[in-house]
Design a protein around this motif. Structure first.
Motif, PDB file in Angstrom:
ATOM      1  N   PRO A  30     -53.217  81.875 -28.953  1.00 49.34           N
ATOM      2  CA  PRO A  30     -51.982  83.272 -28.888  1.00 49.34           C
ATOM      3  C   PRO A  30     -50.941  82.936 -29.528  1.00 49.34           C
ATOM      4  O   PRO A  30     -50.632  81.598 -29.415  1.00 49.34           O
ATOM      5  CB  PRO A  30     -52.203  83.161 -27.620  1.00 49.34           C
ATOM      6  CG  PRO A  30     -52.533  81.988 -27.041  1.00 49.34           C
ATOM      7  CD  PRO A  30     -53.511  81.534 -27.751  1.00 49.34           C
ATOM      8  N   GLU A  31     -50.167  83.612 -29.987  1.00 50.57           N
ATOM      9  CA  GLU A  31     -48.466  83.928 -30.145  1.00 50.57           C
ATOM     10  C   GLU A  31     -47.439  82.982 -28.523  1.00 50.57           C
ATOM     11  O   GLU A  31     -48.352  83.020 -28.083  1.00 50.57           O
ATOM     12  CB  GLU A  31     -47.722  84.688 -29.987  1.00 50.57           C
ATOM     13  CG  GLU A  31     -46.544  84.685 -30.532  1.00 50.57           C
ATOM     14  CD  GLU A  31     -45.367  84.898 -29.612  1.00 50.57           C
ATOM     15  OE1 GLU A  31     -44.496  84.276 -30.148  1.00 50.57           O
ATOM     16  OE2 GLU A  31     -45.322  85.185 -28.704  1.00 50.57           O
ATOM     17  N   ARG A  32     -46.977  81.952 -29.527  1.00 53.44           N
ATOM     18  CA  ARG A  32     -45.829  81.418 -28.308  1.00 53.44           C
ATOM     19  C   ARG A  32     -45.406  80.722 -29.163  1.00 53.44           C
ATOM     20  O   ARG A  32     -44.768  80.533 -30.347  1.00 53.44           O
ATOM     21  CB  ARG A  32     -46.945  80.174 -28.084  1.00 53.44           C
ATOM     22  CG  ARG A  32     -47.354  78.741 -28.928  1.00 53.44           C
ATOM     23  CD  ARG A  32     -47.971  78.228 -28.293  1.00 53.44           C
ATOM     24  NE  ARG A  32     -47.979  77.014 -27.041  1.00 53.44           N
ATOM     25  CZ  ARG A  32     -47.863  77.181 -25.766  1.00 53.44           C
ATOM     26  NH1 ARG A  32     -48.558  78.116 -25.799  1.00 53.44           N
ATOM     27  NH2 ARG A  32     -47.355  76.363 -24.912  1.00 53.44           N
ATOM     28  N   THR A  53     -45.725  90.750 -33.376  1.00 49.39           N
ATOM     29  CA  THR A  53     -47.693  90.416 -33.309  1.00 49.39           C
ATOM     30  C   THR A  53     -48.455  91.604 -33.279  1.00 49.39           C
ATOM     31  O   THR A  53     -48.162  92.034 -33.257  1.00 49.39           O
ATOM     32  CB  THR A  53     -47.822  89.319 -32.479  1.00 49.39           C
ATOM     33  OG1 THR A  53     -48.060  90.067 -31.360  1.00 49.39           O
ATOM     34  CG2 THR A  53     -47.398  88.470 -32.951  1.00 49.39           C
ATOM     35  N   THR A  57     -47.581  89.846 -26.538  1.00 49.23           N
ATOM     36  CA  THR A  57     -47.289  88.678 -25.634  1.00 49.23           C
ATOM     37  C   THR A  57     -46.903  89.078 -23.899  1.00 49.23           C
ATOM     38  O   THR A  57     -46.623  89.044 -24.196  1.00 49.23           O
ATOM     39  CB  THR A  57     -46.216  87.468 -25.780  1.00 49.23           C
ATOM     40  OG1 THR A  57     -46.528  87.047 -27.740  1.00 49.23           O
ATOM     41  CG2 THR A  57     -47.026  85.788 -25.524  1.00 49.23           C
ATOM     42  N   ASN A  59     -47.857  86.667 -20.530  1.00 44.91           N
ATOM     43  CA  ASN A  59     -47.994  85.703 -20.121  1.00 44.91           C
ATOM     44  C   ASN A  59     -47.270  85.625 -18.295  1.00 44.91           C
ATOM     45  O   ASN A  59     -46.759  85.201 -18.643  1.00 44.91           O
ATOM     46  CB  ASN A  59     -47.767  84.591 -20.631  1.00 44.91           C
ATOM     47  CG  ASN A  59     -47.965  83.467 -20.108  1.00 44.91           C
ATOM     48  OD1 ASN A  59     -49.227  82.728 -19.351  1.00 44.91           O
ATOM     49  ND2 ASN A  59     -46.653  82.516 -20.392  1.00 44.91           N
ATOM     50  N   GLU A 291     -41.385  92.180 -27.622  1.00 48.04           N
ATOM     51  CA  GLU A 291     -42.590  92.301 -28.380  1.00 48.04           C
ATOM     52  C   GLU A 291     -42.017  91.826 -30.304  1.00 48.04           C
ATOM     53  O   GLU A 291     -42.105  92.860 -30.850  1.00 48.04           O
ATOM     54  CB  GLU A 291     -42.755  93.890 -28.814  1.00 48.04           C
ATOM     55  CG  GLU A 291     -43.350  94.518 -27.356  1.00 48.04           C
ATOM     56  CD  GLU A 291     -43.195  95.177 -27.667  1.00 48.04           C
ATOM     57  OE1 GLU A 291     -43.819  95.823 -28.480  1.00 48.04           O
ATOM     58  OE2 GLU A 291     -43.941  96.136 -26.293  1.00 48.04           O
ATOM     59  N   SER A 294     -41.897  85.242 -28.729  1.00 49.48           N
ATOM     60  CA  SER A 294     -41.475  84.195 -28.057  1.00 49.48           C
ATOM     61  C   SER A 294     -40.267  84.022 -27.733  1.00 49.48           C
ATOM     62  O   SER A 294     -39.628  83.878 -27.182  1.00 49.48           O
ATOM     63  CB  SER A 294     -42.316  83.450 -27.020  1.00 49.48           C
ATOM     64  OG  SER A 294     -43.925  83.592 -27.207  1.00 49.48           O
ATOM     65  N   ASN A 377     -43.633  87.739 -20.512  1.00 47.82           N
ATOM     66  CA  ASN A 377     -44.277  87.839 -22.355  1.00 47.82           C
ATOM     67  C   ASN A 377     -43.592  86.962 -23.200  1.00 47.82           C
ATOM     68  O   ASN A 377     -43.484  87.640 -24.339  1.00 47.82           O
ATOM     69  CB  ASN A 377     -43.464  89.130 -22.677  1.00 47.82           C
ATOM     70  CG  ASN A 377     -42.272  89.576 -22.441  1.00 47.82           C
ATOM     71  OD1 ASN A 377     -41.827  88.597 -21.897  1.00 47.82           O
ATOM     72  ND2 ASN A 377     -41.267  90.746 -23.555  1.00 47.82           N
ATOM     73  N   ARG A 378     -43.907  85.804 -22.220  1.00 51.48           N
ATOM     74  CA  ARG A 378     -43.117  84.610 -23.592  1.00 51.48           C
ATOM     75  C   ARG A 378     -44.543  83.342 -22.589  1.00 51.48           C
ATOM     76  O   ARG A 378     -44.579  83.538 -21.611  1.00 51.48           O
ATOM     77  CB  ARG A 378     -41.310  83.752 -23.167  1.00 51.48           C
ATOM     78  CG  ARG A 378     -41.785  82.884 -24.125  1.00 51.48           C
ATOM     79  CD  ARG A 378     -40.066  82.537 -23.348  1.00 51.48           C
ATOM     80  NE  ARG A 378     -39.340  81.254 -24.557  1.00 51.48           N
ATOM     81  CZ  ARG A 378     -39.690  80.467 -24.928  1.00 51.48           C
ATOM     82  NH1 ARG A 378     -40.154  80.234 -23.355  1.00 51.48           N
ATOM     83  NH2 ARG A 378     -39.045  79.420 -25.093  1.00 51.48           N
ATOM     84  N   ARG A 379     -44.017  82.723 -24.216  1.00 50.92           N
ATOM     85  CA  ARG A 379     -45.392  81.450 -23.516  1.00 50.92           C
ATOM     86  C   ARG A 379     -45.182  80.067 -24.435  1.00 50.92           C
ATOM     87  O   ARG A 379     -44.980  80.500 -25.724  1.00 50.92           O
ATOM     88  CB  ARG A 379     -47.103  81.324 -24.442  1.00 50.92           C
ATOM     89  CG  ARG A 379     -47.923  80.484 -23.845  1.00 50.92           C
ATOM     90  CD  ARG A 379     -49.103  81.080 -24.587  1.00 50.92           C
ATOM     91  NE  ARG A 379     -49.879  81.917 -24.171  1.00 50.92           N
ATOM     92  CZ  ARG A 379     -50.112  83.119 -24.129  1.00 50.92           C
ATOM     93  NH1 ARG A 379     -49.567  83.793 -25.632  1.00 50.92           N
ATOM     94  NH2 ARG A 379     -50.104  84.227 -23.515  1.00 50.92           N
TER      95      ARG A 379
END
Length: 448
Positions: A30-32, A53, A57, A59, A291, A294, A377-379
């Motif tokens: 996944p996006e990070r 993306t 995301t 998280n 959106e 991250s 919504n952050r990884r």
């Protein structure tokens, strides 16, 4: 016929390959973030290219509350204790002149008919997991420390039957309360434990949809005006700008005449506000857009200029254009003001208080305290702490310093989520925790 079957089979295989690729991308890789969250902090944050993306995301830190005997961790030289517990989603704090503390026990207004779209349904589920799905208590509670031992030992339901209350301020014997849909006033008697008066509506505030529902209010230093913060009704105007009328802004209301005007605009979700004790400027902490990865866009604290435009939704941090917004407005982007200080992407910085009333050790007496509610919504996750921004000559300098941490478990569950921050009558820092349902009190180590 055989050729058609082969074609159908080939299409099915291609579709399956695409589906597997999407699953692998979204689930396995996944996006990070590519940058540490600290890179998006300070007076000159790093702003990489947007990373839009296929799927946003997500998280979320599941809300669990504090295990028995556990509490946040304070910075070296500081001590944290529990001022009050057993509250219902305490969000915002206000100190009355006699030292009583008001707590807005509140949450978003209930949606008539439930979620209206698949995206809203997902958002509601995320909020519920994160601890924001509980019904609003719709009241302001008064806490009193009778014996001055740093623990509230008297509690009363000060004002009830409100509508998702948030900001509070007292001016010349009148308590102003910012509900989700209107500003109300109530007569206040010093020392009162309860206000029985039904109150009076001062002015309507933008309501409906309530993508951002909180409304904060502060008074000018001379008590002649009120400043009301109103968040946007969308992420970046995707619902159309008609539903954004009067939103993403700070309003100024003249108390004597009742007239109000837009004081500053383009502020996606302004929440905490306070007056800079050295410059006299109004400052606000603002939640930026989502959106586009991250690493973007950092929340920020900034001085608020009369008539200033701060970019939303067309741009961020000055002239960084958000290409998702249609139609564009280059004439607005051209005059968009760059915020003073970035607080990290998706930290959900909400609470804000200057340190002019602080009696903490000297290194905590010239700056700004920020309550960071924490990302969904952050990884990897960001926020979930209280930080201090040092100031020199009325301006922020250096990077934020941690004040309270430990709100996340080792498994990244949320024991608590800090929101409002103020100083009590002793100069100790109070922190509202809407997942832990508590108010934390920070003093000098060895202090009471």
């Amino acid at each position: 016929m055989a050729k058609a079957k082969k074609t159908i089979g080939l299409v099915a295989v291609i579709g399956l390959i695409i589906l597997v690729a999407v699953v692998v991308k979204l689930v396995v890789f996944p996006e990070r973030a590519e940058l540490p969250v600290e890179a998006g902090m300070g007076s000159d944050p790093e702003l990489p290219k947007p990373n839009k993306t296929l799927m946003p995301t997500v998280n979320v830190a599941p809300a669990t509350g504090w295990p028995e005997g556990q509490q946040p961790s304070a910075a070296e030289g500081l001590r944290v204790t529990q001022f009050s517990s057993g509250l219902e989603h305490p969000r915002w704090l206000y100190k009355l002149p006699n030292g009583d503390i008001l707590v807005a026990e509140s949450n978003a207004p209930a949606k008539a008919g439930g979620s209206t779209s698949a995206k809203d349904w997902v958002a509601d589920k995320i909020k519920s997991t994160a601890g924001a799905g509980v019904p609003s208590a719709d009241r302001i509670t008064l806490l009193r420390d009778v014996d001055n031992d740093g623990v509230a030992d008297e509690r009363s339901k000060f004002v009830e039957d409100l509508h998702s209350p948030f900001g509070m301020t007292l001016v010349d014997g009148t308590l102003y309360v910012a509900n989700a849909d209107a500003l109300w006033s109530f007569p206040y008697t010093p020392g009162a434990l309860v206000i029985d008066d039904a109150g009076e509506k001062v002015t309507d505030l933008p309501a409906g949809i309530n993508h951002h529902w909180t409304k904060n209010v502060v008074a000018s230093p001379d008590g002649s005006k009120l400043y009301i913060a109103v968040g946007s009704n969308s992420n970046v105007g995707e619902r159309g700008m008609d539903v954004e009328q009067g939103r993403a802004a700070i309003w100024e209301l003249d108390i004597a005449s009742g007239d109000k005007r837009l004081y500053a605009t383009g502020l996606r979700n302004p929440v905490g506000m306070d007056w800079n004790p050295e410059t006299g400027e109004l400052w606000a902490v603002v939640n930026e857009r989502d959106e586009i990865g991250s690493d973007l866009v950092p929340d920020y604290a900034t001085s608020v200029q009369d008539g200033g435009f701060y970019g939303w939704p067309y741009s961020y941090f000055g002239q960084h254009v958000d290409q998702r917004v249609k139609p564009q407005k280059p004439e607005l982007v051209e005059r968009a003001i760059v915020p003073d200080y970035a607080l990290g992407a998706h930290t959900a910085s909400l609470g804000m208080s200057f340190a002019d009333e602080s009696q903490l050790p000297n290194q905590w007496r010239q700056g700004l305290f920020i309550g960071q509610h924490g990302s969904w919504n952050r990884r990897p996750k960001s926020g979930y702490k209280v930080v201090y921004v040092p100031f020199e000559n009325g301006q922020p300098t250096g990077k934020p310093v941690d004040v309270l941490t430990g709100f996340l478990s080792d498994d990244e569950d949320a024991y608590g989520r800090p929101v409002g921050v103020i100083f009590d009558a002793t100069g100790s820092l109070l922190v509202a925790d809407d997942v832990g349902n508590a108010i934390w009190r920070v003093t000098a180590e060895g202090g009471q």
